[in-house]
Write an enzyme that holds these catalytic residues in place. Structure first.
Site, PDB file in Angstrom:
ATOM      1  N   HIS A 199      29.336 -19.030  17.129  1.00 21.69           N
ATOM      2  CA  HIS A 199      29.746 -19.250  15.741  1.00 21.69           C
ATOM      3  C   HIS A 199      30.602 -18.092  15.240  1.00 21.69           C
ATOM      4  CE1 HIS A 199      26.589 -22.361  15.644  1.00 21.69           C
ATOM      5  NE2 HIS A 199      27.225 -22.836  14.583  1.00 21.69           N
ATOM      6  N   LYS A 240      28.084 -16.116   9.940  1.00 21.36           N
ATOM      7  CA  LYS A 240      26.850 -16.921   9.943  1.00 21.36           C
ATOM      8  C   LYS A 240      25.643 -15.992   9.832  1.00 21.36           C
ATOM      9  CE  LYS A 240      24.498 -20.612  12.466  1.00 21.36           C
ATOM     10  NZ  LYS A 240      24.189 -21.322  11.228  1.00 21.36           N
TER      11      LYS A 240
END
Ligand code: NAP
Length: 249
Positions: free
Chosen positions: A133, A137
């Site tokens: 990601h 995040k």
């Protein structure tokens, strides 16, 4: 024509959903609702389905309003707990025709990755999950990766598979990833990435990699559209988009 309201309409996902509804031939935008606006607009605009991409502290009141007013809800907002699901089920008991879909991930590629991984799991000795990601995040590993690992673990148990082979006796902390029901899950945080997942299976002389990539928030749109189109046929609470995809394989 399905009359659709978007709650969180100016948010990152909400903006993509509003644009998709405006382009659609079988949906029309009944209301675009932002923070602080009165939900009565949903009733006044004859909304059939409300799509909620707001935030965890708003979603319960929004869903409760929808159920009370016989409006179906398609919900992407996170922050769900067992208590929250139970509260929605109790409320739906008095409104048996209303459907509420809560999907932790509306990206069809991610939902299919989970399903394909469950199908493959009984045939492989080894399996590890890698999620990748963007670096902003906050949680690791991602909820989707945990869910994927849990589905794999359940399929392995059902097939009578034991622990995976792994001779590691010493390691640096974290080198073998987080253990989710004995399935290692590795989280990568990297500038330039959005949301990606790989499941690697191995057995004698062969591996299988299932890989999905979400490049932007548009990736949630097709799943939300399916949710909106099918919610009226699914009264009660449905958790997960897979229940709407006809994946009985
Ligand atoms: P975002 O950009 O922060 O958008 C949320 C929007 O909702 C903001 O415009 C916010 O306004 C607005 N809002 C807050 N409370 C509201 C209320 N009571 N009524 C109406 N609007 C309200 O966030 P996002 O990235 O779009 O994500 C939204 C939610 O969806 C998050 O929980 C996220 O984790 C989740 N999500 C789920 C999926 C999935 O596939 N299930 C995918 C992506 C994201 P302000 O800016 O004024 O706060």
């Amino acid at each position: 024509m399905i009359r659709v309201a978007v709650l969180g309409a100016s948010g990152r996902v909400g903006t993509a959903i509003v644009a998709a509804i405006k382009k659609s031939e079988d949906m029309e935008l009944s209301a675009a609702v932002d923070r602080g606006e009165d939900l009565q607009v949903l009733v006044d605009s004859n909304t059939d389905v409300a799509v909620d991409f707001t935030q965890p502290d708003a979603v319960m009141d929004n869903v409760a309003f929808c159920i009370d007013n016989s409006i179906h809800a398609v919900v992407g907002t996170t922050g769900w707990t067992q208590e929250r699901y139970d509260a929605v089920r109790r409320q739906l008991a008095d409104h048996p025709d209303v459907g509420v879909l809560v999907a932790p991930n509306f990206a069809i590629s991610a939902v299919l990755t989970m399903k394909f991984a469950e199908i493959a799991a009984p045939f492989f000795e080894s399996v590890e999950v890698i999620e990748l990601h963007h670096p902003n995040k906050k949680d690791a590993p991602s909820g989707t990766a945990v869910h994927t690992a849990e589905g794999i673990a359940a399929a392995r148990r059902k097939a009578g598979l034991g622990e995976q082979p792994d001779a590691t006796e010493q390691q640096l902390d974290g080198a073998r990833g987080a253990q989710v029901e004995s399935v290692p899950v590795h989280a990568v945080r990297m500038t330039g990435m959005v949301a990606h997942e790989q499941v690697i299976f191995g057995t004698q002389g062969q591996t299988l990699t299932i890989k999905q990539d979400s490049y932007d928030r548009e990736s949630f749109v097709p799943g939300v559209v399916i949710g909106v189109q099918k919610i009226a046929q699914h009264p009660g609470l449905t958790i997960g988009l897979e229940g709407f995809l006809g994946l009985d394989v």
